[in-house]
Scaffold this active site. Structure first.
Site, PDB file in Angstrom:
ATOM      1  N   GLY A 110      33.126  51.297  40.881  1.00 48.67           N
ATOM      2  CA  GLY A 110      33.497  52.544  42.075  1.00 48.67           C
ATOM      3  C   GLY A 110      34.666  52.270  43.348  1.00 48.67           C
ATOM      4  N   GLU A 111      34.989  52.249  44.224  1.00 46.93           N
ATOM      5  CA  GLU A 111      35.950  52.191  44.790  1.00 46.93           C
ATOM      6  C   GLU A 111      36.314  50.965  45.564  1.00 46.93           C
ATOM      7  OE1 GLU A 111      39.782  53.238  44.491  1.00 46.93           O
ATOM      8  OE2 GLU A 111      40.295  52.360  46.260  1.00 46.93           O
ATOM      9  N   CYS A 138      34.344  46.414  37.167  1.00 45.32           N
ATOM     10  CA  CYS A 138      35.792  47.220  37.562  1.00 45.32           C
ATOM     11  C   CYS A 138      36.200  47.394  39.052  1.00 45.32           C
ATOM     12  CB  CYS A 138      35.463  48.866  37.254  1.00 45.32           C
ATOM     13  SG  CYS A 138      36.977  49.453  37.231  1.00 45.32           S
ATOM     14  N   GLU A 193      28.268  50.209  32.325  1.00 47.51           N
ATOM     15  CA  GLU A 193      27.656  50.961  32.977  1.00 47.51           C
ATOM     16  C   GLU A 193      27.077  52.485  32.589  1.00 47.51           C
ATOM     17  OE1 GLU A 193      29.304  49.616  34.715  1.00 47.51           O
ATOM     18  OE2 GLU A 193      30.197  50.700  36.065  1.00 47.51           O
ATOM     19  N   HIS A 252      33.748  49.568  32.184  1.00 47.83           N
ATOM     20  CA  HIS A 252      32.440  49.540  32.408  1.00 47.83           C
ATOM     21  C   HIS A 252      31.291  50.356  31.688  1.00 47.83           C
ATOM     22  CE1 HIS A 252      33.659  51.139  37.252  1.00 47.83           C
ATOM     23  NE2 HIS A 252      35.028  51.943  36.060  1.00 47.83           N
ATOM     24  N   ILE A 262      38.470  53.057  33.575  1.00 48.51           N
ATOM     25  CA  ILE A 262      38.813  54.285  34.593  1.00 48.51           C
ATOM     26  C   ILE A 262      39.637  53.714  35.854  1.00 48.51           C
ATOM     27  CG2 ILE A 262      37.645  55.599  36.197  1.00 48.51           C
ATOM     28  CD1 ILE A 262      35.322  55.952  34.112  1.00 48.51           C
ATOM     29  N   ARG A 263      40.851  53.462  35.593  1.00 43.84           N
ATOM     30  CA  ARG A 263      41.861  53.559  37.082  1.00 43.84           C
ATOM     31  C   ARG A 263      41.319  52.176  37.155  1.00 43.84           C
ATOM     32  NH1 ARG A 263      42.954  54.844  42.639  1.00 43.84           N
ATOM     33  NH2 ARG A 263      41.245  55.170  42.985  1.00 43.84           N
ATOM     34  N   ARG A 287      44.394  45.645  41.808  1.00 48.29           N
ATOM     35  CA  ARG A 287      44.169  47.094  40.960  1.00 48.29           C
ATOM     36  C   ARG A 287      45.036  48.136  40.636  1.00 48.29           C
ATOM     37  NH1 ARG A 287      43.427  49.230  46.110  1.00 48.29           N
ATOM     38  NH2 ARG A 287      41.665  50.894  44.998  1.00 48.29           N
TER      39      ARG A 287
END
Ligand code: GLN
Length: 201
Positions: free
Chosen positions: A48-49, A79, A183, A181, A137-138, A108
């Site tokens: 997520g973030e 992540c 998932e 990820h 993803i990032r 990060r």
């Protein structure tokens, strides 16, 4: 009865992790509060973030209880979850808190911005053949790791943009983390590996 595995459900791709764990026959509890941590056999920190996750974890008084629990039950972070489990982070917000426990430094957004997200087939000996299709993803990178940390997967130097090997999956005792990820793929082998960690803990 299969052990109850929690998914930290304050931010991120909670549903996707819960789905993978359920597919593997685990009982899943979505965790939003301190009370919901009790009796868990393992915990997943989703992608997520991490800055938002950190703010919400502090707001819900979860950081300290999670720190305590990280030395008691297996935890897996993907992540943003990897960032949350890292002892040290770079490129974080100045007030960003982590749960810590994993003796790594996580950088990060190490591969660039959202548009620089990528997919790669990775060798992960701990889960066997074939290569695992890993989606980044990032994503964060494990910049450094102490000797107690086992590297589960790395992007080999010939495939990395920097020309040197990049660590993207680690384990230290009962803590495990991936920059990518699993998932959001249908390959359950990483979750299966974690569920086995929980069962044998
Ligand atoms: N860049 C995000 C962060 O720092 C992590 C991205 C992700 O979980 N997909 O939290």
């Amino acid at each position: 009865m299969s052990p109850v595995i929690g998914v930290l459900a304050i931010q991120g791709d909670v549903r996707e992790h819960a789905h993978c764990l359920t597919e593997l026959g685990s009982q899943v509890r979505l965790v939003k509060s301190v009370e919901q941590l009790s009796g868990l056999a393992g915990l997943v920190i989703p992608g997520g973030e991490s800055t938002t996750m950190s703010i919400l974890a502090v707001k819900n008084n979860l950081i300290e209880p999670l720190r305590e629990l990280s030395s008691q039950i297996p935890m897996y972070g993907s992540c943003a979850g990897l960032i949350m489990l890292a002892d040290t982070i770079t490129e974080g917000r100045s007030d960003q808190q982590t749960i810590g426990g994993l003796h790594i430094t996580a950088k990060r957004n190490a591969f660039g911005r959202q548009v620089d997200s990528f997919e790669i087939d990775l060798k992960i000996p701990a889960i066997g053949e074939p290569d695992f299709h890993a989606i980044f993803i990032r994503a964060p990178l494990v910049e450094s790791a102490s000797d107690s940390v086992e590297v589960l997967a790395a992007i080999p130097s010939e495939m990395s943009l920097t020309g040197s090997e990049q660590i993207v999956a680690v384990r230290q005792d009962n803590l495990m983390a991936t920059s990518f990820h699993p998932e959001i793929t249908s390959d359950l082998r990483i979750h299966k590996y974690f569920v086995e960690m929980v069962r044998s803990a």
